[in-house]
Design an enzyme around this catalytic site. Sequence first.
Site, PDB file in Angstrom:
ATOM      1  N   GLY A  28     -31.266 -22.997  35.237  1.00  0.00           N
ATOM      2  CA  GLY A  28     -30.829 -21.784  36.044  1.00  0.00           C
ATOM      3  C   GLY A  28     -29.800 -22.261  36.863  1.00  0.00           C
ATOM      4  O   GLY A  28     -29.726 -23.297  37.343  1.00  0.00           O
ATOM      5  N   TYR A  29     -28.918 -21.128  37.399  1.00  0.00           N
ATOM      6  CA  TYR A  29     -27.761 -21.582  38.267  1.00  0.00           C
ATOM      7  C   TYR A  29     -28.010 -20.981  39.663  1.00  0.00           C
ATOM      8  O   TYR A  29     -28.197 -19.493  39.574  1.00  0.00           O
ATOM      9  CB  TYR A  29     -26.486 -21.102  37.470  1.00  0.00           C
ATOM     10  CG  TYR A  29     -26.167 -22.036  36.616  1.00  0.00           C
ATOM     11  CD1 TYR A  29     -25.587 -23.281  36.598  1.00  0.00           C
ATOM     12  CD2 TYR A  29     -26.671 -22.094  35.169  1.00  0.00           C
ATOM     13  CE1 TYR A  29     -25.289 -24.292  35.586  1.00  0.00           C
ATOM     14  CE2 TYR A  29     -26.543 -22.843  34.012  1.00  0.00           C
ATOM     15  CZ  TYR A  29     -25.703 -23.997  34.326  1.00  0.00           C
ATOM     16  OH  TYR A  29     -25.601 -24.735  33.128  1.00  0.00           O
ATOM     17  N   LEU A  30     -27.757 -21.773  40.750  1.00  0.00           N
ATOM     18  CA  LEU A  30     -27.710 -21.027  42.046  1.00  0.00           C
ATOM     19  C   LEU A  30     -26.178 -20.578  42.175  1.00  0.00           C
ATOM     20  O   LEU A  30     -25.982 -19.535  42.869  1.00  0.00           O
ATOM     21  CB  LEU A  30     -28.025 -22.150  42.982  1.00  0.00           C
ATOM     22  CG  LEU A  30     -29.342 -22.634  42.864  1.00  0.00           C
ATOM     23  CD1 LEU A  30     -29.610 -23.946  43.626  1.00  0.00           C
ATOM     24  CD2 LEU A  30     -30.426 -21.424  43.360  1.00  0.00           C
ATOM     25  N   ASN A 143     -22.925 -24.110  29.645  1.00  0.00           N
ATOM     26  CA  ASN A 143     -24.118 -23.632  30.137  1.00  0.00           C
ATOM     27  C   ASN A 143     -24.156 -22.589  31.159  1.00  0.00           C
ATOM     28  O   ASN A 143     -24.655 -21.662  31.018  1.00  0.00           O
ATOM     29  CB  ASN A 143     -25.262 -24.790  30.195  1.00  0.00           C
ATOM     30  CG  ASN A 143     -25.809 -25.432  29.051  1.00  0.00           C
ATOM     31  OD1 ASN A 143     -26.726 -25.193  28.654  1.00  0.00           O
ATOM     32  ND2 ASN A 143     -24.982 -26.007  28.466  1.00  0.00           N
TER      33      ASN A 143
END
Length: 159
Positions: A28-30, A143
């Site tokens: 996941g991405y912050l 991604n």
Amino acid sequence: MPTEIERKFLVTGDRWRSLGEGKPYWQGYLTATPERSVRVRIAGDEGFLTIKGKTVGAARLEYEYAIPVDHAREILQTLCVPPLIQKTRYRVEWEGLLWEIDEFAGENQGLVIAEVELANADQAIIFPDWIGEEVTHDPRYYNSNLAQHPFSQWGSGER
């Protein structure tokens, strides 16, 4: 400075499946912008924090750090922007290069991408027969973008 030089390709057929064993990945991405991304990943039973810079050609700055897997799990569940990326990564050695083949699940089901890291941007590659169209310069296949605009939401004209 640590630089990643990587080319990406769509995968055709499934002859590659017998060449490597898969490992589950959750990431996941912050934050994810064209200038930078900060990612948390669980690969099998290991956790990682990765910071990547802007892609220029096929290269970008990349810093990756191991973190406790329970921290990675908590960050994914509480701080990352949904949806999370779910995939199985297969590592296949071919003609002296290591190919990483990502078979996506969840919101990106149906997408299979092969990546190869290179020592330099002009490095010669002998391509396996399961390599299709190159998508290195197509940001839709990053991604970080697949997390924001999943493959399942693409119209037929975008594929």
